[in-house]
Design a protein around this motif. Structure first.
Motif, PDB file in Angstrom:
ATOM      1  N   ARG A 189      17.574  19.887  52.929  1.00 48.68           N
ATOM      2  CA  ARG A 189      17.950  19.707  51.520  1.00 48.68           C
ATOM      3  C   ARG A 189      16.716  19.689  50.621  1.00 48.68           C
ATOM      4  O   ARG A 189      16.721  20.266  49.543  1.00 48.68           O
ATOM      5  CB  ARG A 189      18.749  18.416  51.352  1.00 48.68           C
ATOM      6  CG  ARG A 189      20.125  18.466  51.996  1.00 48.68           C
ATOM      7  CD  ARG A 189      20.835  17.126  51.949  1.00 48.68           C
ATOM      8  NE  ARG A 189      21.181  16.711  50.598  1.00 48.68           N
ATOM      9  CZ  ARG A 189      22.300  17.045  49.964  1.00 48.68           C
ATOM     10  NH1 ARG A 189      23.182  17.812  50.550  1.00 48.68           N
ATOM     11  NH2 ARG A 189      22.530  16.603  48.735  1.00 48.68           N
ATOM     12  N   ALA A 223      15.909  22.300  47.657  1.00 48.91           N
ATOM     13  CA  ALA A 223      15.643  21.805  46.302  1.00 48.91           C
ATOM     14  C   ALA A 223      14.349  22.405  45.758  1.00 48.91           C
ATOM     15  O   ALA A 223      14.286  22.799  44.584  1.00 48.91           O
ATOM     16  CB  ALA A 223      15.575  20.281  46.300  1.00 48.91           C
ATOM     17  N   ALA A 235      18.657  21.456  42.256  1.00 50.67           N
ATOM     18  CA  ALA A 235      17.568  20.746  42.935  1.00 50.67           C
ATOM     19  C   ALA A 235      17.791  19.237  42.857  1.00 50.67           C
ATOM     20  O   ALA A 235      17.660  18.529  43.862  1.00 50.67           O
ATOM     21  CB  ALA A 235      16.224  21.120  42.317  1.00 50.67           C
ATOM     22  N   TYR A 270      12.436  16.823  39.088  1.00 47.21           N
ATOM     23  CA  TYR A 270      13.582  17.660  38.751  1.00 47.21           C
ATOM     24  C   TYR A 270      14.243  17.160  37.472  1.00 47.21           C
ATOM     25  O   TYR A 270      14.670  17.957  36.631  1.00 47.21           O
ATOM     26  CB  TYR A 270      14.578  17.710  39.901  1.00 47.21           C
ATOM     27  CG  TYR A 270      13.972  18.195  41.215  1.00 47.21           C
ATOM     28  CD1 TYR A 270      12.878  19.064  41.239  1.00 47.21           C
ATOM     29  CD2 TYR A 270      14.483  17.787  42.434  1.00 47.21           C
ATOM     30  CE1 TYR A 270      12.318  19.500  42.431  1.00 47.21           C
ATOM     31  CE2 TYR A 270      13.935  18.226  43.634  1.00 47.21           C
ATOM     32  CZ  TYR A 270      12.853  19.081  43.621  1.00 47.21           C
ATOM     33  OH  TYR A 270      12.306  19.517  44.801  1.00 47.21           O
TER      34      TYR A 270
END
Length: 121
Positions: free
Chosen positions: A64, A68, A94, A104
């Motif tokens: 993950r 991202a 993200a 982010y």
């Protein structure tokens, strides 16, 4: 090969680094290689190729956090091209993948500021 490519980038040898990354993804396709290749392509202004490399990265199995990062890097490219809606989508993806990442959140806020500034102009 990836470490050698990173060293080449540090020495501003972008074209040679891309050749090495091309070889690396042919030998062992991996999300991190496609992502880094996309970043390097961005550095030398080859945006369309970078987008393709990021798409390949997202098609590969990855954690993950790596997914991202790919969305973040692609979002930066979109933002630089003033494709704010696409950048916002990628930064949002993200953040959904790694909710604790402030970078982010900051990227989303920055894109919204840039959108507002363009709307006022």
């Amino acid at each position: 090969m990836w470490l050698s490519a990173k060293r080449l980038v540090e020495q501003d040898c972008y074209h040679t680094a891309i050749l090495l990354l091309d070889q690396a993804v042919q030998c062992a396709p991996a999300a991190y290689l496609y992502d880094y290749r996309g970043v390097v392509l961005c550095l030398i202004g080859r945006g369309e190729e970078a987008l393709a490399s990021f798409a390949q990265a997202l098609a590969c199995p990855a954690s993950r956090s790596l997914q991202a990062e790919v969305y973040f890097h692609r979002g930066i490219l979109y933002g630089g091209e003033m494709a704010y809606e696409l950048a916002l989508l990628d930064f949002t993806h993200a953040l959904q993948l790694v909710p604790a990442q402030r970078t982010y959140e900051e990227a989303i806020a920055q894109i919204k500021r840039e959108q507002a500034a363009m709307a006022e102009a």
